[in-house]
Design an enzyme around this catalytic site. Structure first.
Site, PDB file in Angstrom:
ATOM      1  N   GLU A 185      73.188  57.187  10.122  1.00 49.71           N
ATOM      2  CA  GLU A 185      72.462  56.307   9.216  1.00 49.71           C
ATOM      3  C   GLU A 185      73.387  55.879   8.088  1.00 49.71           C
ATOM      4  O   GLU A 185      74.111  56.684   7.516  1.00 49.71           O
ATOM      5  CB  GLU A 185      71.239  57.022   8.646  1.00 49.71           C
ATOM      6  CG  GLU A 185      70.342  56.110   7.833  1.00 49.71           C
ATOM      7  CD  GLU A 185      69.035  56.762   7.463  1.00 49.71           C
ATOM      8  OE1 GLU A 185      68.000  56.372   8.031  1.00 49.71           O
ATOM      9  OE2 GLU A 185      69.056  57.671   6.605  1.00 49.71           O
ATOM     10  N   ASP A 215      72.008  62.232   9.952  1.00 53.19           N
ATOM     11  CA  ASP A 215      71.556  61.766   8.645  1.00 53.19           C
ATOM     12  C   ASP A 215      72.434  62.471   7.617  1.00 53.19           C
ATOM     13  O   ASP A 215      72.181  63.620   7.259  1.00 53.19           O
ATOM     14  CB  ASP A 215      70.087  62.107   8.428  1.00 53.19           C
ATOM     15  CG  ASP A 215      69.585  61.655   7.069  1.00 53.19           C
ATOM     16  OD1 ASP A 215      70.009  60.579   6.604  1.00 53.19           O
ATOM     17  OD2 ASP A 215      68.776  62.379   6.462  1.00 53.19           O
ATOM     18  N   ASP A 227      65.500  66.194   6.879  1.00 55.12           N
ATOM     19  CA  ASP A 227      66.759  65.536   7.244  1.00 55.12           C
ATOM     20  C   ASP A 227      66.964  65.539   8.757  1.00 55.12           C
ATOM     21  O   ASP A 227      67.548  64.613   9.314  1.00 55.12           O
ATOM     22  CB  ASP A 227      67.947  66.204   6.547  1.00 55.12           C
ATOM     23  CG  ASP A 227      67.938  65.951   5.044  1.00 55.12           C
ATOM     24  OD1 ASP A 227      67.578  64.836   4.629  1.00 55.12           O
ATOM     25  OD2 ASP A 227      68.272  66.878   4.282  1.00 55.12           O
TER      26      ASP A 227
END
Length: 188
Positions: free
Chosen positions: A67, A7, A139
């Site tokens: 992502e 992420d 995260d």
């Protein structure tokens, strides 16, 4: 198969590693790589790269997923986030690890069942899908969600390639035969 989920973020990039055997998922590790907010941009990107390279070296994933970051209102922030995302894509690729990308809605749908889930719902499902997992930071939870999403997509793709999984086959087999449509005549 060992999966690394990422992420990306310039301040901190979340990472999560899982092992996937068919539909069985096992938490391996998770954490965040933090860059020094007082350093210049090039140094911060280097810090992210080195931190992620250490994660790749320590856990030796077979595949990775990142992502996709969507645009913000602030163009400068979007550009910097894009650079951090570039580091997240590049670092595993430098080790010849295939890297996939997923939109946040796809990740949420794979983990929670809806593409509009909030962070609390994602975190709760991480706990259910990876029992006993202690998540280092939000995260890192997002990164684990990316890894789970990728594991599901890879597993499904392999089943399709092998001719094992055809999600429509079961519904076609159970569906009753359709009766021919009747012509409707109107009387005037």
């Amino acid at each position: 198969m060992r999966v690394l989920g990422l992420d990306p973020g310039l301040r901190q990039t979340g990472w999560g590693v899982i092992d996937a055997e068919g539909n069985h998922l096992k938490h391996v590790a998770n954490g965040i790589v933090v860059s020094d907010g007082k350093a210049d941009l090039a140094q911060r990107l280097l810090q992210l790269h080195r931190g992620l390279a250490d994660v790749v070296a320590a856990y030796r994933p077979d595949t990775a997923a990142v992502e996709v970051t969507l645009a913000n209102k602030n163009p400068s922030s979007t550009l910097k986030l894009g650079m951090a995302r570039g580091i997240a894509l590049l670092t595993p690729a430098l080790q010849d690890i295939a890297v996939a990308e997923y939109l946040p809605m796809i990740v949420k749908k794979a983990v929670v069942g809806t593409g509009h889930a909030d962070k609390d719902q994602v975190a709760m499902m991480i706990g259910r899908l990876l029992p006993g997992c202690s998540v280092a930071a939000p995260d890192a939870a997002d990164a684990l969600a990316v890894a789970i999403c990728h594991a599901h997509h890879v597993s499904t793709s392999r089943q399709w390639a092998a001719g094992v999984a055809d999600p429509l086959a079961a519904s076609r087999a159970k569906a009753p035969a359709k009766a021919p449509a009747k012509a409707i005549r109107s009387r005037a």
